[in-house]
Design a protein around this motif. Structure first.
Motif, PDB file in Angstrom:
ATOM      1  N   ASN A 180      53.748  -8.359  39.687  1.00  0.00           N
ATOM      2  CA  ASN A 180      53.968  -7.215  40.570  1.00  0.00           C
ATOM      3  C   ASN A 180      54.711  -6.127  39.798  1.00  0.00           C
ATOM      4  O   ASN A 180      55.855  -6.309  39.391  1.00  0.00           O
ATOM      5  N   ASP A 181      54.062  -4.999  39.604  1.00  0.00           N
ATOM      6  CA  ASP A 181      54.613  -3.939  38.755  1.00  0.00           C
ATOM      7  C   ASP A 181      55.447  -2.933  39.533  1.00  0.00           C
ATOM      8  O   ASP A 181      55.908  -1.941  38.966  1.00  0.00           O
ATOM      9  N   THR A 182      55.647  -3.167  40.822  1.00  0.00           N
ATOM     10  CA  THR A 182      56.420  -2.213  41.624  1.00  0.00           C
ATOM     11  C   THR A 182      57.814  -2.732  41.959  1.00  0.00           C
ATOM     12  O   THR A 182      58.608  -2.020  42.575  1.00  0.00           O
ATOM     13  N   ILE A 183      58.108  -3.974  41.553  1.00  0.00           N
ATOM     14  CA  ILE A 183      59.448  -4.520  41.798  1.00  0.00           C
ATOM     15  C   ILE A 183      60.416  -3.933  40.775  1.00  0.00           C
ATOM     16  O   ILE A 183      60.140  -3.949  39.577  1.00  0.00           O
ATOM     17  N   PRO A 184      61.548  -3.388  41.212  1.00  0.00           N
ATOM     18  CA  PRO A 184      62.535  -2.903  40.240  1.00  0.00           C
ATOM     19  C   PRO A 184      62.903  -4.022  39.266  1.00  0.00           C
ATOM     20  O   PRO A 184      63.238  -5.138  39.695  1.00  0.00           O
ATOM     21  N   GLU A 187      66.255  -5.626  39.754  1.00  0.00           N
ATOM     22  CA  GLU A 187      66.325  -6.522  40.917  1.00  0.00           C
ATOM     23  C   GLU A 187      65.737  -7.887  40.570  1.00  0.00           C
ATOM     24  O   GLU A 187      66.312  -8.933  40.902  1.00  0.00           O
ATOM     25  N   TYR A 270      61.610   3.973  36.235  1.00  0.00           N
ATOM     26  CA  TYR A 270      60.814   2.845  35.750  1.00  0.00           C
ATOM     27  C   TYR A 270      61.552   1.515  35.639  1.00  0.00           C
ATOM     28  O   TYR A 270      60.910   0.467  35.533  1.00  0.00           O
ATOM     29  N   GLY A 273      63.858   1.713  39.481  1.00  0.00           N
ATOM     30  CA  GLY A 273      62.937   2.220  40.500  1.00  0.00           C
ATOM     31  C   GLY A 273      61.681   1.372  40.625  1.00  0.00           C
ATOM     32  O   GLY A 273      61.513   0.359  39.948  1.00  0.00           O
ATOM     33  N   THR A 274      60.762   1.817  41.477  1.00  0.00           N
ATOM     34  CA  THR A 274      59.564   1.028  41.796  1.00  0.00           C
ATOM     35  C   THR A 274      58.286   1.586  41.176  1.00  0.00           C
ATOM     36  O   THR A 274      57.203   1.091  41.445  1.00  0.00           O
ATOM     37  N   THR A 275      58.409   2.608  40.352  1.00  0.00           N
ATOM     38  CA  THR A 275      57.224   3.240  39.765  1.00  0.00           C
ATOM     39  C   THR A 275      56.764   2.481  38.522  1.00  0.00           C
ATOM     40  O   THR A 275      57.544   2.282  37.588  1.00  0.00           O
TER      41      THR A 275
END
Length: 417
Positions: A180-184, A187, A270, A273-275
């Protein structure tokens, strides 16, 4: 300070004021310290040249345990960094050239841990509670930057060619898409020991390294090529050092203060963040572009990415989920998640997985092939003819640009410092 108790087979290497001990255990005397020493010396010399004054290590030990695949004495292969040493476990049946390349890739990664986390780390690392672990949010640096350096130094010191380095980067980009590439990333790092993140640790060697690469390129761009992430790590080591840990939340502001205000945006977007990182955009800065082409692969490994994996709890081998299989297995009818039971009449588990990989190198085009797999509790037999496995490979190539263009200048600074 790990100890290996065995009949000694040792060699010493002296490199720029650092004394390196190489200690090898090979139960069947397949390999020796004497024959492994030349490539280790070449690698360590290149690492010292790459690091320059940043590394003041006086002595280092490399302890290599070559496991006999016929005996279940090693539960896996890899390496672990200690204070100023690394323990490596690899299969004894590896040919010398493959063993040397694995040692270069694996030991160099562990050696770069001298920088981080051994010299630059947070309270969670400095006061690590082994009974009740609390993880730092900066695995992107501890493992990611370390893995990035393990590849960057090889192109920097002419151990590999440009195309090989680009291939490794593109493989990491493709493999990172399985996560999953949107998880910070911070985190995920902080909670890596817990669900739903505990299965994502491998991504620290993929996206973590790519964060290091992207940050390196951004720093080169902002400094007109004068400095990158190695210089940043040097500054962080001077600011902190092994006896001065930082609070997790202090690191990014410290990096920004040591570099440029724009780096805050990089981390906000990046890393915390979630980008997803637009790798094409960063690589374009250094004059690279993505290209697609059909390539031949090994049956069970595409470059550095295996098609199969193992479950140490039940010793089974299976085709990995979340990746595209090569043309041979797709045409045969294999599905992701299939558990390998037998191949051409031979039973396979984790214990003899390497034998399967080695046997596949002798398969001939047009030969009969038969494999039994377990799928959703049922055994299925798949039959066909051996054919050369192929895959669509996303590669990186250099754009056709004038030699005096800024992108070419930045690329030279990035790769060669």
């Amino acid at each position: 300070n790990p100890i290996m108790y065995a009949k000694p087979d040792t060699a010493y290497i002296n490199v720029k004021g650092m004394r390196v001990l190489l200690d090898v255990y090979s139960p069947n005397q397949a390999h020796s310290a004497k024959e492994i020493k030349p490539e280790i010396e070449k690698m360590v010399t290149a690492q010292k040249n790459f690091l320059g004054d940043i590394d003041q290590t006086a002595s280092y030990a490399i302890i290599l345990y070559l496991a006999n695949p016929g005996e279940l004495d090693a539960k896996g292969y890899g390496a672990l960094e200690h204070h100023t040493s690394t323990v490596v476990v690899l299969p004894e049946t590896m040919p010398l050239d493959k063993l040397n390349q694995s040692m270069t890739d694996v030991v160099s990664h562990e050696f770069f841990h001298i920088l981080t986390p051994l010299s630059v780390h947070s309270n969670e690392i400095h006061y690590f509670d082994y009974n009740d672990p609390k993880m730092s949010e900066h695995l992107w640096m501890y493992e990611g930057v370390t893995e990035y350096f393990a590849n960057l130094f090889q192109i920097n010191q002419d151990l590999i060619e440009n195309d090989e380095f680009y291939s490794r980067i593109s493989e990491k980009i493709e493999s990172s898409k399985n996560f999953n590439d949107t998880i910070p990333f911070t985190e995920m790092s902080r909670n890596i020991l817990e669900e739903p993140y505990k299965g994502d640790y491998y991504n620290v060697y993929l996206k973590g390294a790519l964060i290091g690469m992207s940050l390196d390129i951004k720093l080169r761009e902002l400094s007109d090529g004068k400095s990158g992430i190695l210089e940043l790590m040097h500054k962080l080591k001077e600011k902190y050092g092994k006896d001065k840990p930082f609070k997790d939340e202090e690191l990014i502001p410290a990096i920004v203060s040591l570099t440029y205000p724009e780096i805050q945006d990089f981390f906000d977007t990046y890393v915390t963040g979630t980008t997803p990182i637009p790798y094409g955009k960063f690589l374009e800065i250094v004059g690279l572009e993505f290209r697609k082409k059909e390539v031949e692969t090994s049956f069970f490994i595409n470059g550095q990415v295996p098609y199969i994996d193992g479950n140490p709890e039940n010793m089974t081998l299976f085709f990995r989920k979340g990746i595209k299989l090569n043309s041979f297995f797709e045409d045969l009818g294999v599905e992701n998640g299939d558990v390998i039971k037998t191949v051409n009449g031979e039973s396979y588990t984790i214990q003899n997985a390497y034998d399967l990989v080695m046997a596949s190198q002798n398969w001939k085009e047009g030969e009969d092939f038969k494999m039994t797999v377990e799928r959703e509790g049922k055994e299925i037999t798949l039959e066909g003819k051996i054919a050369t496995p192929k895959d669509m490979e996303v590669t990186l190539g250099e754009k056709d640009l004038p030699a005096d263009s800024k992108a070419v200048m930045l690329r030279k600074a990035w790769l060669k410092g």
